[in-house]
Design a protein around this motif. Structure first.
Motif, PDB file in Angstrom:
ATOM      1  N   ALA A  74      39.507  53.022  69.803  1.00 31.87           N
ATOM      2  CA  ALA A  74      39.938  52.247  70.965  1.00 31.87           C
ATOM      3  C   ALA A  74      39.159  52.679  72.206  1.00 31.87           C
ATOM      4  N   GLN A  75      38.926  53.983  72.320  1.00 28.53           N
ATOM      5  CA  GLN A  75      38.190  54.487  73.487  1.00 28.53           C
ATOM      6  C   GLN A  75      36.751  53.996  73.484  1.00 28.53           C
ATOM      7  N   THR A  76      36.128  53.999  72.306  1.00 33.75           N
ATOM      8  CA  THR A  76      34.736  53.559  72.225  1.00 33.75           C
ATOM      9  C   THR A  76      34.633  52.084  72.608  1.00 33.75           C
ATOM     10  N   ILE A  77      35.582  51.272  72.100  1.00 36.99           N
ATOM     11  CA  ILE A  77      35.507  49.835  72.377  1.00 36.99           C
ATOM     12  C   ILE A  77      35.799  49.544  73.853  1.00 36.99           C
ATOM     13  N   SER A  78      36.834  50.166  74.411  1.00 42.25           N
ATOM     14  CA  SER A  78      37.111  49.819  75.805  1.00 42.25           C
ATOM     15  C   SER A  78      36.131  50.516  76.746  1.00 42.25           C
ATOM     16  N   GLY A  79      35.478  51.594  76.275  1.00 39.46           N
ATOM     17  CA  GLY A  79      34.455  52.237  77.104  1.00 39.46           C
ATOM     18  C   GLY A  79      33.255  51.340  77.331  1.00 39.46           C
ATOM     19  N   ALA A  80      33.033  50.404  76.394  1.00 40.68           N
ATOM     20  CA  ALA A  80      31.871  49.519  76.509  1.00 40.68           C
ATOM     21  C   ALA A  80      31.963  48.659  77.763  1.00 40.68           C
ATOM     22  N   ARG A  81      33.209  48.316  78.166  1.00 39.55           N
ATOM     23  CA  ARG A  81      33.380  47.403  79.297  1.00 39.55           C
ATOM     24  C   ARG A  81      32.619  47.846  80.533  1.00 39.55           C
ATOM     25  N   THR A  83      30.687  50.457  81.017  1.00 35.79           N
ATOM     26  CA  THR A  83      29.315  50.906  80.812  1.00 35.79           C
ATOM     27  C   THR A  83      28.351  49.725  80.808  1.00 35.79           C
ATOM     28  N   LEU A  84      28.687  48.678  80.039  1.00 35.93           N
ATOM     29  CA  LEU A  84      27.793  47.523  79.972  1.00 35.93           C
ATOM     30  C   LEU A  84      27.770  46.780  81.305  1.00 35.93           C
ATOM     31  N   MET A  85      28.926  46.690  81.936  1.00 37.05           N
ATOM     32  CA  MET A  85      29.019  46.014  83.227  1.00 37.05           C
ATOM     33  C   MET A  85      28.086  46.682  84.241  1.00 37.05           C
ATOM     34  N   VAL A  86      28.234  48.001  84.390  1.00 35.48           N
ATOM     35  CA  VAL A  86      27.387  48.725  85.338  1.00 35.48           C
ATOM     36  C   VAL A  86      25.923  48.612  84.921  1.00 35.48           C
ATOM     37  N   ALA A 212      19.555  51.985  83.021  1.00 34.12           N
ATOM     38  CA  ALA A 212      20.825  52.136  83.723  1.00 34.12           C
ATOM     39  C   ALA A 212      21.914  52.646  82.788  1.00 34.12           C
ATOM     40  N   ILE A 213      21.915  52.164  81.544  1.00 33.55           N
ATOM     41  CA  ILE A 213      22.944  52.632  80.607  1.00 33.55           C
ATOM     42  C   ILE A 213      22.736  54.121  80.325  1.00 33.55           C
ATOM     43  N   GLY A 214      21.500  54.504  80.050  1.00 32.65           N
ATOM     44  CA  GLY A 214      21.233  55.907  79.735  1.00 32.65           C
ATOM     45  C   GLY A 214      21.550  56.830  80.903  1.00 32.65           C
ATOM     46  N   ALA A 215      21.067  56.475  82.090  1.00 34.17           N
ATOM     47  CA  ALA A 215      21.236  57.352  83.254  1.00 34.17           C
ATOM     48  C   ALA A 215      22.700  57.430  83.662  1.00 34.17           C
ATOM     49  N   GLN A 216      23.386  56.311  83.535  1.00 36.67           N
ATOM     50  CA  GLN A 216      24.798  56.262  83.887  1.00 36.67           C
ATOM     51  C   GLN A 216      25.613  57.181  82.985  1.00 36.67           C
ATOM     52  N   VAL A 217      25.330  57.110  81.688  1.00 39.17           N
ATOM     53  CA  VAL A 217      26.030  57.974  80.748  1.00 39.17           C
ATOM     54  C   VAL A 217      25.741  59.436  81.072  1.00 39.17           C
ATOM     55  N   GLY A 218      24.484  59.728  81.429  1.00 37.23           N
ATOM     56  CA  GLY A 218      24.130  61.095  81.791  1.00 37.23           C
ATOM     57  C   GLY A 218      24.917  61.588  83.000  1.00 37.23           C
ATOM     58  N   ILE A 230      37.867  54.973  81.387  1.00 35.50           N
ATOM     59  CA  ILE A 230      37.287  55.124  80.062  1.00 35.50           C
ATOM     60  C   ILE A 230      35.948  54.420  80.028  1.00 35.50           C
ATOM     61  N   THR A 231      34.880  55.191  79.904  1.00 36.63           N
ATOM     62  CA  THR A 231      33.545  54.630  79.717  1.00 36.63           C
ATOM     63  C   THR A 231      32.870  55.477  78.658  1.00 36.63           C
ATOM     64  N   TRP A 232      31.694  55.027  78.218  1.00 36.63           N
ATOM     65  CA  TRP A 232      30.984  55.820  77.214  1.00 36.63           C
ATOM     66  C   TRP A 232      30.620  57.183  77.771  1.00 36.63           C
ATOM     67  N   GLY A 233      30.270  57.207  79.055  1.00 34.91           N
ATOM     68  CA  GLY A 233      29.896  58.482  79.665  1.00 34.91           C
ATOM     69  C   GLY A 233      31.069  59.442  79.742  1.00 34.91           C
ATOM     70  N   THR A 234      32.230  58.950  80.187  1.00 31.51           N
ATOM     71  CA  THR A 234      33.364  59.875  80.292  1.00 31.51           C
ATOM     72  C   THR A 234      33.872  60.271  78.904  1.00 31.51           C
ATOM     73  N   ASN A 235      33.714  59.385  77.909  1.00 31.56           N
ATOM     74  CA  ASN A 235      34.063  59.795  76.544  1.00 31.56           C
ATOM     75  C   ASN A 235      33.297  61.055  76.154  1.00 31.56           C
ATOM     76  N   LEU A 236      31.989  61.041  76.441  1.00 33.12           N
ATOM     77  CA  LEU A 236      31.174  62.200  76.084  1.00 33.12           C
ATOM     78  C   LEU A 236      31.532  63.395  76.959  1.00 33.12           C
ATOM     79  N   TYR A 237      31.873  63.121  78.219  1.00 37.18           N
ATOM     80  CA  TYR A 237      32.282  64.202  79.127  1.00 37.18           C
ATOM     81  C   TYR A 237      33.505  64.913  78.560  1.00 37.18           C
TER      82      TYR A 237
END
Lengths: 309, 328
Positions: A74-81, A83-86, A212-218, A230-237
């Protein structure tokens, strides 16, 4: 005029529809966007405490749970929102700014060009991450800050590419003709030149979105995003904060990372596709390849650029 | 000769402008932010900081009652004297001394991986361009493009998990083991190499594809030129043509790209350092972010910028050697 535009556009669009790489890429991106929009309605609540923290994949939780006992799928799917938007918003803004500054710089030349290309080069040579970190740490965390910071550090590369393209167009006959016939510069840039740069602008947009996706996640991984969203970046954080590595819970960081890589790779595929369809050198290469048997293609008549199929 | 000096001086002038721009950005960012920077910092550290730390902070940022221009002037003066202020997280240590101890590790790790990935990528790029359409050419570019799609630090996490955690081939972090004494002795050097191997490897794998693809594309264009056909006609050996004739020319744009990509690769290296708890600039950056240590963050931005500018100038000098056109 319209006749030429139409025929180019139809050729490109049919070309892209027939291009295997582009279609695969577009399909993957489309899938992720649909998942990002509708997925969160189907999955479990990504913020709820559902099960023992860091439990491995099981029937109830296909991708296990994270350190807060939340469902990783669920976190991975809603994290896409977000992340992709930004990512895509940044991509659009970077291309707009790049087209504006690069276009003006390349079109006018002279002193304006000297000044603007100095600005472009300064931003190109400055290391992005530390600058982003300073900016993001001063501003309130959130998607707006991320977008702003990514645009500020990312526009220069596109501006440079668009500037050099603009310079080659500037010396073409149709531009001289437009100038002689008394058209205004703005009109020449926007109506005459920009449509001809469409493939470059499209691939710039895709390149900027990948960045933008890569740098944002970083940045979010460093803790500079809003860690409560919940974003892909904060998931990894959170995965790294909850000692995912030292407890061996690979399922907390593998799905998110794979999603990022698949999205970036799909975007790269679209870019390859656009290039193959619109780049005259690659078009002539395709004609070569279709007409010359492979074993005959030795030095001398080998096409200039060959793709890797 | 005169032209080369001119060229180098012109480039140096550009780097001075870039350095000045970075310094100015660094000065104005806190002041352009909504609200009073001093108030923001002090609000965050109320109760956590001693009064003398507060005063040091005020001085670092030049947040005195002076007019803005005066603040800017004294800021530039202290920067030129190498004074980057005092760290909050490591109070009362000056930022300069914290950064300088970490700097060597970053140069060691990022520098070596960058050089290895650049040379290996360029070499592979020339080889697959020479044998284009071959087996290597159909496998390497797409697979490296796929690996390159992963974020640097994520791949580092996976590598650390597999080779460090599961297989225990490599240590889980830090720059050298606790059982060796830093210095010029063999156990220390071996330990440092062992600790650097995995982070370096992940960085090389992620960045290799970019160098390889750009070299391949330029090399293929170069191979289509007349002087290469002429070299073939003269009967020169393939290896000689590939390396001395074609690659030597094709490498030039890649070199220019090297300078430009430096900042980008370094950013990836900083994140990799964080995963491996490697005591370099990246690790400091994380500490600075966690502790909201603004002087340390800004000091890192300045030192990394200066390092990138210096490296770019070295690349310019190298180009002067490789490309006769810049000398005429």
């Amino acid at each position: 005029m319209d006749y030429i535009h139409n025929s180019i556009f139809t050729r490109w669009i049919t070309g892209i529809i027939q291009n295997r790489k582009a279609v695969t890429g577009v399909g993957i991106i489309f899938l992720f966007i649909v998942l990002a929009i509708f997925g969160p309605f189907i999955t479990q609540d990504p913020t709820a405490f559902l099960s023992t923290p860091l439990s491995p994949p099981s029937w109830e939780h296909w991708l296990g749970t994270n350190g807060q006992g939340q469902d990783v799928l669920a976190q991975t799917i809603s994290g896409a929102r977000q992340t992709l938007m930004v990512g895509f918003t940044t991509g659009i803004m970077v291309v707009l700014i790049g087209a504006l500054i690069g276009g003006i710089s390349g079109y006018y030349g002279g002193r304006i060009d000297n000044l603007l290309s100095l600005l472009i080069n300064v931003f190109l040579v400055m290391p992005g991450l530390p600058l982003m970190v300073i900016l993001a740490s001063w501003l309130p965390p959130g998607p707006g800050t991320l977008t702003g910071v990514l645009v500020l550090t990312g526009w220069a590369w596109n501006a440079r590419v668009i500037r050099s393209q603009m310079m080659t167009f500037r010396s073409r006959d149709f531009v001289s003709a437009a100038i002689v016939s008394g058209e205004r510069n703005i009109r020449i840039i926007v109506i005459e030149i920009m449509p001809r740069m469409l493939s470059l602008l499209a691939s710039s947009f895709i390149g900027a979105s990948i960045y933008a996706i890569g740098a944002q996640v970083g940045l979010e991984f460093l803790g500079l995003g809003d860690v409560s969203t919940i974003t892909w970046g904060t998931n990894l954080y959170w995965a790294s904060n909850d000692m995912a590595l030292l407890t061996g819970s690979w399922w907390t960081f593998v799905p998110t990372g794979l999603s990022i890589a698949i999205v970036s790779f799909a975007l790269t595929l679209i870019n390859f596709g656009i290039d193959e369809v619109t780049n005259p050198r690659l078009i002539s290469e395709r004609v070569w390849r279709e007409n010359i048997p492979r074993d005959k293609a030795v030095n001398g008549i080998t096409p200039v650029v060959k793709d890797h199929e | 000769m005169n032209n080369s000096v001119n060229y180098l001086l012109r480039r140096l002038g550009f780097y001075f402008v870039a350095a000045w721009a970075a310094l100015t950005l660094n000065f104005f960012i806190p002041r352009l932010m909504p609200g009073d920077p001093a108030a923001i910092i002090f609000a965050r550290f109320r109760g956590k900081l001693k009064p003398e730390a507060m005063n040091a902070l005020r001085e670092t940022f030049g947040l005195t009652d002076e007019p803005l221009l005066g603040q800017y002037w004294s800021y530039l003066k202290s920067m030129l004297q190498g004074d980057l202020g005092i760290s909050i997280a490591y109070f009362p240590e000056p930022v300069t001394s914290i950064i300088s101890s970490a700097f060597l590790w970053t140069i060691f790790l990022a520098g070596f991986s960058l050089i290895i990935s650049f040379s290996l990528g360029t070499l592979l790029g020339s080889i697959i361009a020479w044998n284009r359409g071959g087996k290597l050419d159909s496998i390497l570019p797409p697979s490296l493009a796929f690996i390159g799609a992963f974020p640097y630090f994520w791949l580092a996490m996976v590598a650390l998990y597999i080779f460090g955690f599961e297989l225990s081939w490599f240590p889980l972090g830090h720059a050298y083991g606790s059982d060796v004494t830093p210095g010029f002795n063999i156990p220390f050097i071996l330990s440092a190499l062992h600790h650097a191997a995995l982070p370096a490897l992940t960085m090389i794998i992620v960045s290799l594809g970019g160098w390889m693809l750009s070299m391949r594309n330029i090399m293929i264009t170069t191979l289509g030129t007349d002087y290469i056909s002429f070299a073939h006609a003269k009967g020169l050996s393939s290896r000689l043509i590939m390396l001395r004739y074609a690659a030597r020319n094709a490498i030039l744009p890649n070199f220019t790209g090297f300078g430009m990509a430096l900042g980008f690769v370094l950013s990836g290296a900083l994140l990799t350092e964080i995963i491996f708890s490697y005591p370099g600039q990246g690790y400091l950056l994380l500490q600075a972010v966690r502790a909201q240590d603004f002087p340390l963050m800004q000091g890192l931005f300045m030192t990394i910028t200066f390092a990138v500018l210096a490296a770019n100038w070295i690349v310019d000098i190298l180009i002067l050697f490789f490309d006769p056109r810049t000398r005429t």
